[in-house]
Design a protein around this motif. Structure first.
Motif, mmCIF file in Angstrom:
data_model
loop_
_atom_site.group_PDB
_atom_site.id
_atom_site.type_symbol
_atom_site.label_atom_id
_atom_site.label_comp_id
_atom_site.label_asym_id
_atom_site.label_seq_id
_atom_site.Cartn_x
_atom_site.Cartn_y
_atom_site.Cartn_z
ATOM 1 N N ARG A 20 -9.479 7.738 5.219
ATOM 2 C CA ARG A 20 -8.569 6.710 5.674
ATOM 3 C C ARG A 20 -8.514 6.712 7.190
ATOM 4 O O ARG A 20 -8.441 7.725 7.837
ATOM 5 N N ARG A 21 -8.565 5.482 7.732
ATOM 6 C CA ARG A 21 -8.502 5.262 9.171
ATOM 7 C C ARG A 21 -9.633 5.949 9.936
ATOM 8 O O ARG A 21 -9.522 6.197 11.118
ATOM 9 N N GLY A 335 -2.431 -1.161 11.851
ATOM 10 C CA GLY A 335 -3.158 -1.898 10.828
ATOM 11 C C GLY A 335 -3.196 -3.395 11.009
ATOM 12 O O GLY A 335 -3.775 -4.095 10.173
ATOM 13 N N ASN A 349 -1.864 -4.335 7.763
ATOM 14 C CA ASN A 349 -2.150 -3.206 6.859
ATOM 15 C C ASN A 349 -3.643 -3.034 6.587
ATOM 16 O O ASN A 349 -4.044 -2.708 5.476
ATOM 17 N N GLU A 351 -7.040 -1.021 6.888
ATOM 18 C CA GLU A 351 -7.533 0.340 7.112
ATOM 19 C C GLU A 351 -8.943 0.329 7.695
ATOM 20 O O GLU A 351 -9.248 1.063 8.623
ATOM 21 N N LYS A 369 -7.440 -2.460 2.656
ATOM 22 C CA LYS A 369 -6.074 -2.372 3.135
ATOM 23 C C LYS A 369 -5.557 -0.937 3.016
ATOM 24 O O LYS A 369 -6.127 -0.097 2.302
ATOM 25 N N SER A 370 -4.473 -0.657 3.713
ATOM 26 C CA SER A 370 -3.939 0.705 3.766
ATOM 27 C C SER A 370 -3.393 1.171 2.423
ATOM 28 O O SER A 370 -3.231 2.372 2.205
ATOM 29 N N ASP A 371 -3.130 0.242 1.488
ATOM 30 C CA ASP A 371 -2.682 0.636 0.152
ATOM 31 C C ASP A 371 -3.851 0.840 -0.801
ATOM 32 O O ASP A 371 -3.661 1.063 -1.999
ATOM 33 N N ASP A 636 -2.528 9.147 -3.250
ATOM 34 C CA ASP A 636 -3.494 8.325 -2.535
ATOM 35 C C ASP A 636 -4.510 7.704 -3.487
ATOM 36 O O ASP A 636 -4.794 6.516 -3.431
ATOM 37 N N GLN A 656 -1.488 11.772 -0.430
ATOM 38 C CA GLN A 656 -1.639 11.125 0.870
ATOM 39 C C GLN A 656 -1.780 12.125 2.010
ATOM 40 O O GLN A 656 -2.316 11.780 3.070
#
Length: 731
Positions: A20-21, A335, A349, A351, A369-371, A636, A656
């Motif tokens: 992530r990221r 984001g 949002n 990622e 997306k971050s989700d 996550d 997460q």
């Protein structure tokens, strides 16, 4: 854009997903063509400092990473004559087999490292630079699994014969060989350039495609193919560009002092550039790179500019710490995708993202997306896409790369273009009538299966076959093969759903064929489906999800549910009832218990059906839809549920914060011995970045050198089976 109501299966997992990221700063062949390209960091305030040109470099196993540059500077001034020692770790070695190399910086303060060979199994390492009296520096080395070459021609995978081992998928149908030759696999392996160290972003400049090159001798040039002349490529040279400059896009290069120069005359058109994104002309057809195309850049002082019309333009509303994305857009730390020309927010949002693509009719830009969900921006409008497995990576246009190596086009009814894909190159639409090419690196794997604790190579199953379930594999030619006997269970298989063993001990597996028809296997025997409409997606057992949201039984044509957007994993409870969690087209949630559909309790909007009666909320809560109870928090990603012989059900979880747990009959338990970066597979098992398959409840290693896994299956004789794709382990 085509938005299909496809299921959200928990796809087979592959090793080493992108975190992530995470922003990859590898060359143009990095897997996939995602993120962002990072150049020289800001210089230290005083004293001689060493710096690498990029924060990371990536290549497939057995390939050679060329063109890595280190600069010694003092307050931005290159320091000549500095003796720099480079040390490698993580199994990466120089071409002579050593792990250290010493060279002296040239007149501009820079030096180029010898080629670095990537381990066959990939992995992560470091190149560290040190010199007496200086501040040292390091860069990350990343390797994917060893690959063989294939390229897509109008969506059909073509074998690229006689492409050398370790070659990198570059652009169109072309590959960069370890010896620096650029080979056009789509044109009888014609050598279109030699002595190439690396390349930048391919860009259509009016009616020409242009790819900037850096040669191993430090010179620069480009490959050009005109619309009328394709597939021929012509090479240009740029004697006015300073030696060792980094290719960016089209005919633009970054010099060691951070200037963007034009290849035609070597004139600096932007200065103090630290990093850049993708050049594009969002909202219009591709235009001349000198006039209308825009390139987002970040300066060494942390400010932002838009490079266009051979000059820099100020931005507005771009937050500190943002990263150049594409066109005029920047990805903010929170984001948001912010337009640097007016400060407007395109979406939130985000990622990670893939490459923008003009397909002759529309612009598309794939996002994660971050989700954990996925969207595509088409001509400036964002739409959700479904049927893309959790953990996938946006590649280009509407295309995503699933963790199990499937290359899926959300803009084309989730068509699977290729399987076992490890790396991707840059796509080329060459005549604007839907004709296109894209080079791929297909993971070199050997099929094997586990029968309880015994691992056996699959019989009669070709290399690079995709693990499905039980002891079954789909070969590159679409045959579904039983690895125990080598018998062919079905042919021309395009994609498949999840296997399910019914209460009558019959197992069912839904299939979609390459001609768009549908069948299912019942205890290994193929049967044609009844009443399943074109465009449907196999879900589980004999069930399919149609494009209008109907969940259909393929053996009877009976409609089980309507207005379904996506499905989780079907589960046979200890009570003998079958359960299936659903997300509806109106955003609500239900679950099926045998033939009855019930509303899910306490499941918030935006959640995702997982398995049984369980849903994963956007805030990371795993919720039981029968009661609304929270089974776990801060989740996550998840693997597949599996009911063991002791009637305990297990579900592996990644949290997460990067830690790992599993559910045992709904109760959460911490894992043992699971390394950082692992991926939940099934039951209590996880796949580590080094390819070890590890039991989270005991920490024991079940298998080594695993590239990907199929779906675990408990046979009627009480044996558990798991099909595996085993990585190539030596060059």
């Amino acid at each position: 854009m085509t938005t299909s109501t496809t299921p959200e299966p928990l796809a087979p997992v592959a090793q080493t997903p992108i975190a992530r990221r995470t922003v990859l700063a590898g060359a143009a062949w990095s897997v996939p063509a995602i993120a962002l390209t990072t150049a020289s960091p800001a210089f230290a305030a005083s004293g001689t400092t060493l710096s690498f040109a990029k924060s990371s470099y990536t290549g497939p196993g057995c390939s050679t990473i060329n063109g890595i540059k280190v600069t010694a500077s003092d307050n931005g001034t290159g320091q000549a004559g500095v003796s720099v020692t480079i040390s490698l770790s993580g199994g990466f070695v120089f071409s002579n087999g050593g792990t250290t190399s010493t060279s002296v910086t040239g007149s501009d303060g820079s030096l180029t490292l010898p080629g670095i060979t990537v381990p066959a199994t990939g992995g992560t390492g470091t190149a560290s630079a040190s010199a007496s009296g200086t501040s040292g520096s390091s860069t990350t080395l990343r390797g994917t699994d060893a690959t063989v070459a294939k390229y897509l021609q109008n969506g059909a995978a073509q074998t690229a014969s006689n492409i050398p081992t370790g070659s990198l998928p570059a652009f169109a149908g072309c590959y960069l060989a370890p010896d620096g030759r650029v080979l056009d696999a789509a044109n009888s392996n014609a050598v279109i350039a030699s002595g190439v160290a690396t390349f930048g972003q391919m860009y259509r400049d009016d009616d020409n495609w242009v790819v900037p090159l850096l040669k191993t001798d430090g010179s620069t040039g480009s490959l050009v193919s005109g619309r009328a002349s394709y597939p021929s490529w012509q090479e240009r040279t740029y004697p006015s560009v300073p030696s060792g400059s980094t290719p960016i896009v089209a005919e633009y290069f970054l010099t060691s002092d951070g200037s963007i120069v034009y290849g035609g005359n070597g004139v600096a058109q932007a200065t103090s550039v630290a990093s850049w994104g993708q050049m594009s002309t969002w909202g219009n057809q591709p235009q001349n790179a000198h006039n209308d195309a825009r390139l987002p850049i970040k300066k060494t002082d942390g400010s932002f500019r838009i490079f266009m019309k051979q000059a820099e333009y100020a931005t507005t509303g771009v937050p500190s710490g943002s990263t150049p994305a594409a066109d005029a857009y920047f990805l903010a730390p929170d984001g948001r995708l912010v337009a640097g020309d007016d400060g407007s927010v395109l979406t939130t949002n985000v990622e990670s993202f893939g490459r923008m693509l003009w397909d002759g009719s529309h612009w598309r830009w794939p996002l994660k997306k971050s989700d954990g969900s996925f969207t595509v921006i088409k001509d400036g409008t964002e739409s959700a896409v479904t049927g893309i497995p959790s953990g996938s990576t946006p590649v280009v246009g509407g295309v995503f790369l699933a963790p199990d190596g499937r290359l899926i086009d959300s803009a084309n009814s989730n068509t699977v273009y290729a399987t076992a894909v490890s790396t991707t190159g840059q796509v080329l639409y060459y005549d604007w009538n839907g004709h296109w090419q894209m080079p791929l690196g297909i993971a070199e794997t050997t099929p094997a299966y586990r029968d309880d604790n015994t691992q056996t190579n699959a019989s009669g199953t070709p290399v690079n076959s995709a693990p499905v379930t039980f002891s079954w594999f789909v070969a590159p030619d679409g045959r579904l093969i039983d690895g125990v006997s080598g018998s062919v269970l079905a042919s021309s298989v395009d994609t498949w759903g999840l296997i399910f063993r019914w209460t009558n001990n019959h197992s069912y597996l839904p299939l979609r064929k390459t001609d768009g028809t549908f069948t299912f296997l019942e205890n290994g025997s193929e049967t044609a489906c009844t009443g399943v409409p074109s465009g449907s997606v196999p879900v589980a057992g004999s069930s399919f999800l149609s494009t209008d949201g109907r969940l259909l039984q393929g053996n009877t044509g009976i409609v089980e549910a309507t207005n379904v957007a996506s499905c989780g994993e079907i589960y046979l409870g200890t009570d003998g009832k079958t359960y299936l969690p659903l997300k509806k087209l109106d955003g609500t949630f239900t679950y099926r218990q045998d033939g009855t559909e019930n509303p899910a309790l306490g499941v918030p909007a935006g959640s995702r059906p997982i398995a049984y009666t369980w849903f994963l909320a956007t805030d990371g809560r795993l919720i039981d839809g029968t009661t609304g109870a929270v089974l776990a928090s801060n989740v996550d990603s998840v693997g597949r549920i599996f009911r063991w012989r002791n009637d305990h059900s297990y579900l592996p979880l990644k949290k997460q914060d990067g830690s790992f747990t599993y559910l045992d009959n709904g109760a959460e338990t911490a894992c043992q011995g699971i390394p950082s970066g692992s991926v939940p597979v099934a039951g209590s098992s996880f796949l580590a970045p080094n390819g070890q398959l590890i039991q989270g409840n005991t920490g024991s290693v079940e298998a080594d050198n695993v590239h990907s896994c199929g779906q675990i299956y408990l046979n009627t004789d009480g044996h558990t089976f798991l099909p595996l794709a085993i990585k190539k382990t030596s060059c």
